[in-house]
Scaffold this motif. Sequence first.
Motif, short mmCIF file in Angstrom:
data_model
loop_
_atom_site.label_atom_id
_atom_site.label_comp_id
_atom_site.label_asym_id
_atom_site.label_seq_id
_atom_site.Cartn_x
_atom_site.Cartn_y
_atom_site.Cartn_z
N LYS A 242 -8.19 0.60 8.10
CA LYS A 242 -7.54 2.45 8.13
C LYS A 242 -5.89 2.01 7.85
N LYS A 243 -5.38 1.08 7.12
CA LYS A 243 -4.16 1.51 6.34
C LYS A 243 -4.68 1.77 4.62
N MET A 244 -5.67 0.91 4.78
CA MET A 244 -5.82 1.13 3.29
C MET A 244 -6.78 3.32 3.17
N GLY A 245 -7.04 3.60 3.89
CA GLY A 245 -7.42 5.06 3.44
C GLY A 245 -6.66 6.02 2.62
N LEU B 141 -4.03 0.34 -5.98
CA LEU B 141 -5.78 -0.09 -6.19
C LEU B 141 -5.25 -2.01 -6.18
N THR B 142 -4.31 -2.33 -6.78
CA THR B 142 -4.28 -4.05 -6.81
C THR B 142 -3.86 -4.18 -5.80
N THR B 143 -3.16 -3.69 -5.32
CA THR B 143 -3.44 -4.40 -3.21
C THR B 143 -4.43 -4.38 -2.39
N ILE B 144 -5.03 -3.01 -2.61
CA ILE B 144 -6.61 -3.09 -1.96
C ILE B 144 -7.37 -3.88 -3.16
N LYS B 145 -7.41 -4.28 -3.96
CA LYS B 145 -8.73 -5.33 -4.47
C LYS B 145 -8.53 -6.79 -4.31
N LEU C 282 0.65 -1.54 -0.42
CA LEU C 282 0.47 0.07 0.08
C LEU C 282 1.19 1.68 0.50
N GLN C 283 1.82 1.01 0.76
CA GLN C 283 2.84 2.62 -0.03
C GLN C 283 3.33 2.15 -0.94
#
Length: 724
Positions: free
Chosen positions: A286-289, A262-266, A253-254
Amino acid sequence: MSNQGQDAKFFQRGKIQEFRAELQAAETKDKKFLKRKTVLKKIVANITMGNDMSPLFTDVVQCLGTPLLEIKKMVYLFLIYYGRTKAEQINLVIPSFLQDCNDRNPLIRALAIRTMSYIQIPVVTDALTEQLRHHLKDRDPYVRKTAAICVAKLYSADPRKAERGGFVEKLRDLMVDSNATVVANAVAALSEIGDRPDGVIFKLNLTVANKLIAALGESSEWGQIYILDSLLRYVPQTHEDAELMAERVIVQLQHANSAVVLTTIKLLLYLMNYMENRKLIDHICKKMGPPLVTMLSSGPEVQYVALRNILLIIQRRPAVLKNDVKVFFCKYNDPIFVKLAKLEIMYRLAREENAKEVLAELEEYASEVDIDFVRKAVRSIGRLAIKVEPAADSCIRALLGLIEHKVNYVVQEAVIVIKDIFRRYPGKYEGIIPTLCENLDVLDEPEAKAAMIWIIGQFADRIDNADELMDDLTYNFLEESTEVQLALVTAAVKLFVYKSSSETVKTLVHKVLKWTTEEIDNPDLRDRGFMYWRLLAINPAVAGEIVLAEKPAITTDADRMDRGALDQLLLHTGTLGSIYHKNPETFIRGAAGKALVDSPALNENSRAVLVPLQRPRPPTGPIVVAGPGPTEPGTQQSPLPSADIERKPEAPLPAEIAGGSGDLLDVDGDSEGDVNESILNKSGAETGADGADPYASLDNAFGAYMADEPRPMNGAGQGDDLLF
C-alpha cells in the motif's frame, strides 16, 4: 567558471599557433593570470567542440605551476583528454602531480589524484598508488571520498596491483567512515569493482547493512541510491532481519527524487521475498502505490520509465495498484509511447469490478486517429473478454460495433481477437460468424487473413458456403505468406472432413495439397501437406480426429511472465533492464547478473523458482582480509571481513593457447586497464567452466576435417573465441 553564462564567446574555432603565441605572451605580463585563464578557456572550449589541441601539451603543462585553482582545473581537464596519448611526455607532469597531492588545499589534493586516476598508463598508475594509500586516510572527507572513487579507476587499470596494494580492504574500512558522502562513494566503488567479471565478490552482513542504513539520512540523493542498491547484496537469514530492514528504509519512499524512490521499491520488493508477515507485506504494498502514481505527473520520459517498472511490479505484487486503474487512463496529450504503456497496465489491472470502466475507455481509444494506438486498443478489448468472463458479452458487442464502421485496420484487429474469443468460449459466440464473413474482402494482412481462415475451417459445418469461401481464399495460394498458407492447408482438410461427400471440396483439398507438396519450398508447409495427404489416403477417419480434436481453451496465462524470471527482473528495477524487460547481461557485455540468493528466510514459492547465477568456476575459498572489522552483536570476533570479499576466478585460456595445462590467465601485465578486455574475457570464463569437450563422445561422427573447414571448439576455449 566565475562568470557563468558569459563564456559562450570562447566557443570559436582557433588555431594552434595563435593559442601557443597567446600562452607565451601571457608568461611575461600577466600578474593576475587573467590572460592565461582566457587562453585556457578557449582551448577547453575547442576541446569540447572536438578540435585536437594535443600539440599544445607542453605549453599547457607549463601552466600547472600557477597557484590559481581555476587554472589548475582547466590544465587537469586538458591532461585527462590527452594524458594517455602523450605517454612519452607525461613524465613532465609527474612532479607537479606529486606536489599537488601534498598541497594544503584539499580541493587541489583531490583534483590531483582524480586526474591521475583518469590517466591509466603505468608511470602515472605507479605514482598514484602510493599517494592514494595516504589519501584514503586523509583528514578531509572530500579527499577521502574522491580517493574512494579513484580506487575503482585504479582497479579498472590494473586489478592485480589494486588487490596487492590492499585497496579493496581500505574501501571496506571507509564503509564505516563518519562522513556519509565517503560511505556512499566507498559503496559505489566496491559495487563497481564487484560487478566486474574479474573483480571481487562484494557481500554485506547485518552489521554493515545497518550502518549503511544509518548513513542514508545524511547522504545526498545519489549517495542514497548507491547505498540502497548495495543493500541488495545483503541476504537476510531470518524473517525478522528482512522485516526490520524494510521498516527502516520505507521512509525513503517519500523522497522527491524518482530514482531514489524506484531504488527503494527495488529493495523492498527484494526483502519481501524473505518475509512471512503478511500484514507487513500488505502494508508495504500500500505504501508503494502513491509514490508510483506521483511519478505519472512528471514528464513523459519519467512517466514511461515508471510505467515500464509498474508493469513488472503489478505482475508480482498486484495489490500495489489494484484500485488505481483510473490513474492509467490515457490523456489526450500523452505521447504514443506513454499511451501504449498505459494500455498494457490497464489490461493487467482489469478485473470484474472495474471491467465496465476499462471497456468504456478502450472503446473511446478505438476511435482515435493514431493507427497503432487504435490497433492496440481493439486488441485489448479482445484480451479483456478472455481475461474477465462476465465482461465477455459487452466486449463482443463493442467489437461488433467497431466492425460496423468498416475501418480496415479496425476490422482486421477485431477478427484476430475474435478468433481467440472463440477458442476461449467454444460454442458461445458462433452467431457472429456471418458478420465476420461479410468483411472477408477487406482482410489483407496475413495475421487477420489467417485468423479468418481458421474460423471458416473450424466452423465449416455451420457455414453454408464454406466451400465457396475457401475456394476464393485459395485462388492466390502460391502468392500468400507462409502463415496464411499453413492456415489454408489445415482449413481445407477440416472442410473435407466435414463435407467429404462434396466433389467441390474433394477437388479443393486435392488442389491445395498438391500445391503444398510439389510447388512450395518451405519445409514446414511441405511436411504438413505430406502428413495430411497420407492420413487422408490411409484413414480419413483418423485424419478427421486429428484436425478436429478439441483444443484446450485459451487462457491469459501466456501473458504472465515466469515467476523466476520476474523475481530476477525486479532486482533491476529502475534500470534499463526494467525498461526492456530483459536482464542486463543479455544486452550489455560484461553486465553482472542478479538473482535471489537462497537462505533460511527465503519463502518457499520463491525458492521453488530460484534462478541460479552462472559462475565461471566455484570459488576456491574466501580470502581473509586483514583487520578486525565490525562483528555481529553477541558473537565472537570472526576472521572473516565485515564486507565479505572473495576473489572471483580468473578466465581460463583456450586449450590451444594454454598448451592444455589449464593455467589461469595472467593479467598482471595489463597496465592499460582496458575495461573491454576484462568484459570480453567473461564470456570465455563462463562457457568454458567445466573444461569438457561437448564433441568427445561422438565417436568421430563428423569424420576428418579439412584444414580450412570449421571445427568444433572445446569447452575451455569456446567463449574466448566467440566475443560478442
